[in-house]
Write a protein that holds these residues in place. Structure first.
Motif, PDB file in Angstrom:
ATOM      1  N   UNK A   1       0.836  -1.205   0.000  1.00 19.56           N
ATOM      2  CA  UNK A   1       0.000   0.000   0.000  1.00 19.56           C
ATOM      3  C   UNK A   1       0.870   1.255   0.000  1.00 19.56           C
ATOM      4  N   UNK A   2       1.947   1.239   0.773  1.00 18.88           N
ATOM      5  CA  UNK A   2       2.858   2.384   0.806  1.00 18.88           C
ATOM      6  C   UNK A   2       3.452   2.639  -0.578  1.00 18.88           C
ATOM      7  N   UNK A   3       3.826   1.578  -1.281  1.00 14.41           N
ATOM      8  CA  UNK A   3       4.355   1.744  -2.630  1.00 14.41           C
ATOM      9  C   UNK A   3       3.333   2.358  -3.568  1.00 14.41           C
TER      10      UNK A   3
ATOM     11  N   UNK B   1       0.943  -1.471  11.751  1.00 18.86           N
ATOM     12  CA  UNK B   1       1.668  -1.664  10.492  1.00 18.86           C
ATOM     13  C   UNK B   1       1.532  -0.447   9.582  1.00 18.86           C
ATOM     14  N   UNK B   2       0.342   0.164   9.572  1.00 18.60           N
ATOM     15  CA  UNK B   2       0.149   1.355   8.748  1.00 18.60           C
ATOM     16  C   UNK B   2       1.044   2.495   9.185  1.00 18.60           C
ATOM     17  N   UNK B   3       1.102   2.733  10.488  1.00 21.19           N
ATOM     18  CA  UNK B   3       1.961   3.802  11.011  1.00 21.19           C
ATOM     19  C   UNK B   3       3.427   3.504  10.713  1.00 21.19           C
ATOM     20  N   UNK B   4       3.834   2.264  10.907  1.00 18.29           N
ATOM     21  CA  UNK B   4       5.227   1.915  10.660  1.00 18.29           C
ATOM     22  C   UNK B   4       5.621   2.115   9.200  1.00 18.29           C
ATOM     23  N   UNK B   5       4.688   1.939   8.292  1.00 24.74           N
ATOM     24  CA  UNK B   5       4.992   2.137   6.878  1.00 24.74           C
ATOM     25  C   UNK B   5       5.015   3.614   6.479  1.00 24.74           C
ATOM     26  N   UNK B   6       4.060   4.391   6.990  1.00 22.84           N
ATOM     27  CA  UNK B   6       3.893   5.758   6.485  1.00 22.84           C
ATOM     28  C   UNK B   6       4.578   6.824   7.336  1.00 22.84           C
ATOM     29  N   UNK B   7       4.771   6.571   8.616  1.00 20.87           N
ATOM     30  CA  UNK B   7       5.317   7.612   9.487  1.00 20.87           C
ATOM     31  C   UNK B   7       6.739   8.037   9.122  1.00 20.87           C
ATOM     32  N   UNK B   8       7.663   7.133   8.781  1.00 18.72           N
ATOM     33  CA  UNK B   8       9.030   7.591   8.484  1.00 18.72           C
ATOM     34  C   UNK B   8       9.077   8.670   7.398  1.00 18.72           C
TER      35      UNK B   8
END
Length: 280
Positions: free
Chosen positions: A77-79, A122-129
């Motif tokens: 999803x992040x990609x 998991x969503x936060x870990x993907x998008x927060x950085x």
């Protein structure tokens, strides 16, 4: 009232559980503000209908079918989001009803916690950085529940998952303090809302006591604009004052050394009723 600065034309809004209910209503408002939309949901058919509805309203929308309990699918999803442009808003809205008490099977407990809690993690870990590295306003909204605060007996698995989500989101907000508010976190706490969950319980028409998903989305946007972390929604049956009293009573169980969940304990029924009467 002006929108939260993360809700801005030309930015990308990512909404999980975005094919219906509160997620779709929020996406409609993000789209109306000029945002590019990325909707994720486990329901392919509902995603298609939601995309048609949003495109007919003039919003650019991309959909991704996924299960938020999978870290690999959140990475995918992040990609997809990165390909659309600068992400400024993540709404972790995907959720499921638990349907399980203390002795429910491991599959119910695992699915409920994996979706309602770990999906947001998991969503936060993907998008927060990337949000921390950006130079534009960003926001993360996690959809919680009053059941994760007052813990009414019955659906224990759901209560535990939403209590965990509350704790996670509070910690997230604290971790974001060094950003000076450029990246904010918000815990959306809906009241009784007419959604797909409500329909699955047999209510095909909106109950009188319930808010619509659109009312919740509007209340959420107003709360975000004010900078609220706890976005505690009333409904047509429960007022803000009633919610505050119920939450205060729950916290008082510890302070006053009452039995756990004393609101539903027969020995405390009269005390609780009198406590609530003081709020009227």
């Amino acid at each position: 009232m002006a929108n939260h600065p993360a809700i801005a034309s030309g930015r990308v809004a990512v909404v999980t559980g975005g094919a219906s209910g509160i997620g779709l209503a929020a996406a409609e408002r993000f789209g109306a503000a000029g945002m590019t939309l990325l909707l994720a949901d486990i329901d392919d058919e509902a995603l298609g209908l939601a995309a048609d509805r949003l495109r007919n309203a003039g919003a650019p929308v991309t959909t991704v079918r996924l299960d938020v309990s999978s870290p690999a699918e959140l990475a995918r999803l992040k990609g997809s989001a990165d390909a659309l442009g600068p992400v400024s808003l993540l709404m972790n809205n995907a959720g499921r009803e638990g349907g399980g008490g203390i002795l429910a099977g491991a599959d119910i407990w695992e699915r409920t916690i994996a979706t309602n809690l770990m999906g947001a993690v998991y969503g936060v870990q993907q998008f927060l950085p990337a949000m921390l590295k950006a130079d534009w306003p960003c926001a993360i909204v996690n959809t919680g529940s009053k059941q994760g605060i007052t813990l009414p007996p019955g659906d224990t698995a759901y209560n535990v998952s939403k209590a965990g989500l509350k704790a996670f989101t509070e910690s997230l907000a604290h971790e974001l303090l060094p950003t000076g508010g450029r990246v904010s976190a918000h815990l959306l706490i809906p009241g009784f809302t007419f959604t797909g969950f409500t329909r699955r319980r047999g209510a095909m028409e909106q109950p009188t006591a319930a808010w619509s998903a659109g009312q919740v989305a509007d209340f959420m946007l107003d709360g975000m604009a004010r900078g609220d972390f706890y976005i505690l929604c009333p409904d047509n049956d429960v007022t803000r004052t009633m919610d505050e009293r119920r939450i205060a009573w729950a916290a008082g169980d510890i302070i006053h050394n009452r039995p756990a969940l004393s609101r539903w304990h027969p020995d405390y029924a009269q005390d609780f009723a009198q406590f609530m009467e003081k709020s009227s």
